[in-house]
Design a protein around this motif. Structure first.
Motif, PDB file in Angstrom:
ATOM      1  N   ILE A  33       0.857  -1.182   0.000  1.00 40.73           N
ATOM      2  CA  ILE A  33       0.000   0.000   0.000  1.00 40.73           C
ATOM      3  C   ILE A  33       0.895   1.234   0.000  1.00 40.73           C
ATOM      4  O   ILE A  33       1.687   1.434   0.921  1.00 40.73           O
ATOM      5  N   PRO A  43      -3.070   0.584  -3.704  1.00 39.63           N
ATOM      6  CA  PRO A  43      -2.464  -0.752  -3.678  1.00 39.63           C
ATOM      7  C   PRO A  43      -1.631  -1.021  -4.927  1.00 39.63           C
ATOM      8  O   PRO A  43      -2.018  -0.665  -6.032  1.00 39.63           O
ATOM      9  N   ASN A  64      -7.552   0.425  -6.631  1.00 36.33           N
ATOM     10  CA  ASN A  64      -8.150   0.735  -5.324  1.00 36.33           C
ATOM     11  C   ASN A  64      -8.757  -0.516  -4.700  1.00 36.33           C
ATOM     12  O   ASN A  64      -8.706  -1.598  -5.272  1.00 36.33           O
ATOM     13  N   GLU A  65      -9.320  -0.295  -3.544  1.00 42.48           N
ATOM     14  CA  GLU A  65      -9.905  -1.368  -2.745  1.00 42.48           C
ATOM     15  C   GLU A  65     -10.966  -2.175  -3.515  1.00 42.48           C
ATOM     16  O   GLU A  65     -10.958  -3.407  -3.497  1.00 42.48           O
ATOM     17  N   LYS A  69     -11.302  -6.222  -4.669  1.00 38.33           N
ATOM     18  CA  LYS A  69     -12.442  -7.030  -4.257  1.00 38.33           C
ATOM     19  C   LYS A  69     -13.158  -7.612  -5.475  1.00 38.33           C
ATOM     20  O   LYS A  69     -13.470  -8.797  -5.533  1.00 38.33           O
ATOM     21  N   GLU A 107      -7.028  -8.347   2.659  1.00 42.34           N
ATOM     22  CA  GLU A 107      -7.738  -7.398   3.526  1.00 42.34           C
ATOM     23  C   GLU A 107      -7.111  -6.028   3.397  1.00 42.34           C
ATOM     24  O   GLU A 107      -5.946  -5.833   3.747  1.00 42.34           O
ATOM     25  N   PHE A 108      -7.894  -5.099   2.917  1.00 40.00           N
ATOM     26  CA  PHE A 108      -7.374  -3.744   2.723  1.00 40.00           C
ATOM     27  C   PHE A 108      -7.227  -3.068   4.082  1.00 40.00           C
ATOM     28  O   PHE A 108      -8.146  -3.130   4.906  1.00 40.00           O
TER      29      PHE A 108
END
Ligand SMILES: [Zn+2]
Length: 392
Positions: A33, A43, A64-65, A69, A107-108
């Motif tokens: 990160i 990320p 991004n997050e 996902k 896991e962010f």
């Protein structure tokens, strides 16, 4: 667009159209990160280095997050990596059938990996941000790097590595510290054995000598007078790039006028500027009302002088006040040069042809814009005619 960082200027499809994308399969060794200047957590995938279309690729952006996902990207995954043009490589997809048995979803982090402050995500925002502000070393370093960068103060000798080292050693924590370096460096006659007590003595640092230190001080002294657009850009106001900084300089003329209006939240003039949207306007106002920014600006202005902006755009040329659109390839100058020339002569350059267009400058292989100009009965100029008009 700004949220995607490096995708700011050219839309991705435009690049993909020009350069065929190259892909390769490799392993994601780690997900790191990075914390940016405005606290954005980005990320990045560390890859098993692989050749993609002739270039060795060892990391890829994960954006991004949500992207992580959506694609269920995990450490240890085999990933299809794509490179197109000079855009940072990205992960197109992962291969779930090649996934290790003990793999877990990524896991962010919800705390900043650099400073430990909470990292929060506002509603409707794709980006999670560190709330540490200037107490976050990652953000502080990135801001300093931005402050001395080419379009800002442009201080030669203060590269990224030097900024990081000086920050870590407490030599430069804030932009204003740059301008007290020489004064804090100590006298040449200081005893070597009392090193540390009587000044910084940068010339005694590994990799530095008297000459490089003197050159650095000279470079810093040369920047004690700074142009208004550079100063505004250097402040690192969210969303304000060098083009917007120039717009603000042109419309306010002095830093005091800009700061005065912003601190009083008088935004009428601001939002009337073509090219500054409501959201950007908000960011600018908020920046000038943040106490630590006010302190920083006050401190800086004790050491430097910000020039007033002198508008050199002419208002007496044949192009003053006219709106131009360029289409096709020019042969005697680049599009950017032609645009700059037109703007200097007081013209506005638009991206598309409309009823408000005065002239369409038609180069080689002009497309739909030339056609539209004909339909709307707008005057077209060849490159030669355009040059002739600029000389009137
Ligand atoms: Zn932080």
């Amino acid at each position: 667009m700004n949220r995607l960082g490096f995708l700011t200027r050219t839309p991705r499809w435009a690049i993909a159209h020009k350069f065929p994308a190259e892909q390769a399969l490799t392993r994601i060794n780690d997900i790191r990160i990075q914390v940016g200047r405005t606290g954005a957590l980005t990320p990045v995938a560390d890859l098993e280095p692989i050749n993609v279309g002739g270039v060795l690729v060892s990391h890829a952006t994960l954006h991004n997050e949500d992207e992580i996902k959506r694609k269920d990207i995990r450490i240890g995954d085999m990933a299809v990596v794509q490179r197109a043009g000079d855009v940072i490589p990205q992960v197109v997809e992962i291969k779930p059938d090649k996934r290790p048995a003990d793999s877990k979803p990524f896991e962010f982090p919800t705390i900043c990996p650099e400073c430990g402050a909470h990292a929060i995500r506002e509603e409707n925002e794709a980006i999670r941000r560190c709330t540490g502000g200037l107490t976050c070393p990652a953000q502080a370093k990135e801001r300093l790097k931005h402050f001395v960068s080419k379009d800002a103060f442009d201080i030669i000798g203060l590269g990224d590595k030097v900024i990081e080292a000086f920050y870590d050693d407490g030599i430069i924590k804030h932009p204003a510290d740059i301008f007290t370096l020489e004064e804090r460096n100590g006298s040449e006659n200081d005893d070597l054995f009392t090193y540390g007590n009587e000044g910084l003595h940068l010339e005694r640092r590994v990799g530095w000598g008297k000459l490089s230190v003197n050159n650095l001080f000279k470079a810093i002294r040369a920047r004690r007078i700074v142009s208004l657009p550079r100063f505004i850009y250097a402040l690192g106001i969210p969303q304000v790039g060098s083009a917007t900084a120039l717009l603000l300089a042109q419309n306010y003329g002095t830093f005091d006028a800009l700061q005065h209006d912003m601190m009083l939240r008088e935004t009428a003039k601001l939002v009337a500027i073509d090219g500054i949207g409501g959201e950007m306007g908000n960011d600018i106002v908020e920046f000038f009302n943040e106490q630590h920014n006010i302190n920083e600006i006050d401190k800086l202005r004790q050491y430097i002088e910000v020039e007033n902006y002198v508008d050199e755009r002419r208002n007496d040329s044949a192009l003053s006040g006219k709106t131009l659109v360029f289409t096709g390839t020019l042969e005697k100058m680049t599009r950017a040069e032609a645009k700059a020339l037109a703007q200097k002569l007081g013209a506005k350059v638009a991206g598309s042809v409309s009823a408000h267009t005065d002239y369409v400058v038609v180069g080689v292989d002009a497309g739909s814009k030339a056609k539209k100009a004909a339909e709307l009965g707008i005057k077209t100029l060849s490159e030669t005619e355009f040059i002739a008009i600029t000389e009137l």
